[in-house]
Design a protein around this motif. Structure first.
Motif, PDB file in Angstrom:
ATOM      1  N   GLY A   1       0.811  -1.212   0.000  1.00 35.42           N
ATOM      2  CA  GLY A   1       0.000   0.000   0.000  1.00 35.42           C
ATOM      3  C   GLY A   1       0.844   1.261   0.000  1.00 35.42           C
ATOM      4  O   GLY A   1       0.537   2.229  -0.709  1.00 35.42           O
ATOM      5  N   GLN A   2       1.938   1.253   0.783  1.00 36.56           N
ATOM      6  CA  GLN A   2       2.829   2.416   0.817  1.00 36.56           C
ATOM      7  C   GLN A   2       3.494   2.627  -0.539  1.00 36.56           C
ATOM      8  O   GLN A   2       3.601   3.755  -1.022  1.00 36.56           O
ATOM      9  CB  GLN A   2       3.891   2.214   1.907  1.00 36.56           C
ATOM     10  N   ALA A   3       3.919   1.530  -1.151  1.00 36.78           N
ATOM     11  CA  ALA A   3       4.571   1.618  -2.449  1.00 36.78           C
ATOM     12  C   ALA A   3       3.593   2.102  -3.524  1.00 36.78           C
ATOM     13  O   ALA A   3       3.935   2.955  -4.361  1.00 36.78           O
ATOM     14  CB  ALA A   3       5.161   0.263  -2.836  1.00 36.78           C
ATOM     15  N   LEU A   4       2.379   1.581  -3.500  1.00 31.94           N
ATOM     16  CA  LEU A   4       1.361   1.990  -4.466  1.00 31.94           C
ATOM     17  C   LEU A   4       1.056   3.477  -4.333  1.00 31.94           C
ATOM     18  O   LEU A   4       0.967   4.203  -5.329  1.00 31.94           O
ATOM     19  CB  LEU A   4       0.085   1.167  -4.254  1.00 31.94           C
ATOM     20  N   ASN A   5       0.927   3.935  -3.107  1.00 33.06           N
ATOM     21  CA  ASN A   5       0.672   5.346  -2.848  1.00 33.06           C
ATOM     22  C   ASN A   5       1.815   6.210  -3.381  1.00 33.06           C
ATOM     23  O   ASN A   5       1.593   7.267  -3.985  1.00 33.06           O
ATOM     24  CB  ASN A   5       0.503   5.562  -1.344  1.00 33.06           C
ATOM     25  N   ALA A   6       3.052   5.734  -3.183  1.00 34.64           N
ATOM     26  CA  ALA A   6       4.226   6.488  -3.632  1.00 34.64           C
ATOM     27  C   ALA A   6       4.254   6.629  -5.143  1.00 34.64           C
ATOM     28  O   ALA A   6       4.577   7.700  -5.679  1.00 34.64           O
ATOM     29  CB  ALA A   6       5.500   5.810  -3.138  1.00 34.64           C
ATOM     30  N   LEU A   7       3.917   5.569  -5.849  1.00 29.38           N
ATOM     31  CA  LEU A   7       3.921   5.622  -7.311  1.00 29.38           C
ATOM     32  C   LEU A   7       2.748   6.436  -7.842  1.00 29.38           C
ATOM     33  O   LEU A   7       2.890   7.225  -8.788  1.00 29.38           O
ATOM     34  CB  LEU A   7       3.884   4.208  -7.898  1.00 29.38           C
ATOM     35  N   ARG A   8       1.580   6.261  -7.227  1.00 29.38           N
ATOM     36  CA  ARG A   8       0.380   6.961  -7.708  1.00 29.38           C
ATOM     37  C   ARG A   8       0.515   8.468  -7.528  1.00 29.38           C
ATOM     38  O   ARG A   8       0.189   9.254  -8.441  1.00 29.38           O
ATOM     39  CB  ARG A   8      -0.837   6.433  -6.948  1.00 29.38           C
ATOM     40  N   LYS A   9       1.008   8.896  -6.357  1.00 34.10           N
ATOM     41  CA  LYS A   9       1.088  10.328  -6.066  1.00 34.10           C
ATOM     42  C   LYS A   9       2.016  11.082  -7.008  1.00 34.10           C
ATOM     43  O   LYS A   9       1.805  12.262  -7.293  1.00 34.10           O
ATOM     44  CB  LYS A   9       1.569  10.541  -4.620  1.00 34.10           C
ATOM     45  N   GLN A  10       3.056  10.405  -7.504  1.00 34.43           N
ATOM     46  CA  GLN A  10       4.025  11.079  -8.364  1.00 34.43           C
ATOM     47  C   GLN A  10       3.406  11.541  -9.686  1.00 34.43           C
ATOM     48  O   GLN A  10       3.849  12.539 -10.257  1.00 34.43           O
ATOM     49  CB  GLN A  10       5.214  10.163  -8.650  1.00 34.43           C
ATOM     50  N   LEU A  11       2.386  10.809 -10.163  1.00 34.41           N
ATOM     51  CA  LEU A  11       1.844  11.087 -11.493  1.00 34.41           C
ATOM     52  C   LEU A  11       0.370  11.469 -11.513  1.00 34.41           C
ATOM     53  O   LEU A  11      -0.136  11.902 -12.555  1.00 34.41           O
ATOM     54  CB  LEU A  11       2.054   9.868 -12.405  1.00 34.41           C
ATOM     55  N   ALA A  12      -0.342  11.302 -10.404  1.00 34.19           N
ATOM     56  CA  ALA A  12      -1.771  11.596 -10.374  1.00 34.19           C
ATOM     57  C   ALA A  12      -2.013  13.085 -10.140  1.00 34.19           C
ATOM     58  O   ALA A  12      -1.498  13.667  -9.178  1.00 34.19           O
ATOM     59  CB  ALA A  12      -2.459  10.773  -9.289  1.00 34.19           C
ATOM     60  N   ALA A  13      -2.783  13.712 -11.019  1.00 29.95           N
ATOM     61  CA  ALA A  13      -3.112  15.128 -10.865  1.00 29.95           C
ATOM     62  C   ALA A  13      -3.945  15.341  -9.599  1.00 29.95           C
ATOM     63  O   ALA A  13      -4.724  14.474  -9.201  1.00 29.95           O
ATOM     64  CB  ALA A  13      -3.872  15.623 -12.090  1.00 29.95           C
TER      65      ALA A  13
END
Length: 358
Positions: free
Chosen positions: A34-46
């Motif tokens: 979950g932490q990793a998914l959040n880290a990847l999503r936040k970098q590119l999600a507007a």
């Protein structure tokens, strides 16, 4: 707000989502996926937070325009279509930067170029490459060139070969740096042909931008891991750069894992950057004092080989600054000078002497 996410990055997030579902079913306490998914999503999600623009944020937080030069006349010259003809930035004496293209594999939400007009730049033309070579030829102090963008590896192999070949013909001892996110955004780009191409134009360093270990995890991003491994196995030296990002990697364990895993792959962690003052990015920035405290913990965890320099690009064109110099309290040692020696005093109160030699 235009969102751009590479197909590979989406596939990594899908694998993390599947792992998270399994982890929550098996062990609700296991939050790593979950932490990793959040880290990847936040970098590119507007995010709507990007609409919050602070008074001191601006479109050119690094002050690059101050160092933008024209190969012939030494100043910016505009095309009739409104775009700057020149792509050369010469801020530091021994190196210059060349904007190869405006195209990226994805659009990082914290990037100062995410809404820049430079994103419209096509890959450099033969005439623009000739101008770069002419500029380097006229400036013997330039020993390195940074190929930036956009992402230079969005260019075709033919375009890259034309650029690299021209630079190598211009000067045999010119150090070429290729600044890219391709290993983690588009690892399929690293074909045997591209690897051979990069290898053929040494001295050349690849500078991958990587913010989290999940981006090249053997479990969730085996393609990225394989691409970085192939680069190392082909003898292409690499030094990474990372941006310290709130809610993404501002954690001792996350950064320690990242820099350890990079070093194990043969990648020297180069810089940990403080966030730039780009418009609408305050939600990504970690306050400098908090960053320094985290960095001190990190230095205690890692060897010098695995520890990057915590640096900030001073707004308005001031250049890179090592943030450890900001406050003496963040140094492990206090230094005094006696008549015949330097006296080093550590945080435990122990003193060490190094003689002043004549």
């Amino acid at each position: 707000m235009i969102e751009q996410i590479s197909p590979h990055w989406r596939s990594v997030m899908e694998r993390l989502e599947a792992a998270l579902e399994h982890a929550l079913f098996k062990s609700p306490q296991d939050s790593k996926p979950g932490q990793a998914l959040n880290a990847l999503r936040k970098q590119l999600a507007a995010s709507n937070k990007e609409n919050i623009v602070l008074p001191y944020e601006n479109d050119d937080p690094l002050g690059s325009a101050l160092y933008s030069v024209h190969a012939e006349c030494g100043k910016n010259t505009e095309h009739k279509n409104g775009q700057y003809k020149n792509r050369i930035i010469h801020q530091y004496k021994n190196r210059c930067l060349f904007v190869t293209t405006g195209r990226c594999f994805a659009r990082c939400r914290y990037c100062f170029r995410r809404n820049s007009s430079a994103l419209d730049y096509p890959f450099a033309s033969a005439a623009q490459i000739d101008e770069l070579c002419a500029y380097i030829g006229a400036h013997s102090e330039v020993r390195e060139v940074l190929l930036s963008g956009g992402d230079p590896l969005t260019g075709s192999d033919t375009q890259l070969e034309a650029l690299l070949g021209a630079l190598r013909s211009c000067r045999a001892d010119l150090l070429i740096r290729v600044c890219t996110r391709a290993p983690v955004f588009a690892p399929e780009r690293f074909t045997p042909r591209l690897l051979a191409l990069l290898k053929a134009y040494k001295p050349l360093w690849l500078i991958p931008h990587i913010n989290h270990a999940a981006e090249f995890s053997p479990d969730f991003a085996p393609e990225a891991h394989a691409a970085l491994s192939a680069l190392a196995e082909n003898g292409i030296p690499m030094q990474s750069q990372t941006v310290l990002l709130r809610g993404i990697n501002d954690n001792l364990s996350v950064l320690s894992d990242l820099f350890t895993e990079l070093t194990l792959l043969g990648i020297k962690p180069g810089y940990l950057f403080q966030g730039d003052l780009a418009p609408g990015t305050s939600h990504f920035r970690v306050p400098i004092d908090e960053g320094l405290k985290l960095y001190e913990q990190l230095r205690a965890e890692l060897s010098g080989l695995s520890t990057p320099v915590y640096s900030v690009d001073i707004p308005g064109g001031g250049g890179k600054f090592n943030l450890l110099q900001l406050h003496s309290r963040f140094s492990d040692m206090r230094v005094e000078t006696s008549k015949n020696a330097y006296i080093f005093r550590d945080n435990r109160g122990f003193c060490y002497r190094y003689p002043i030699e004549i």
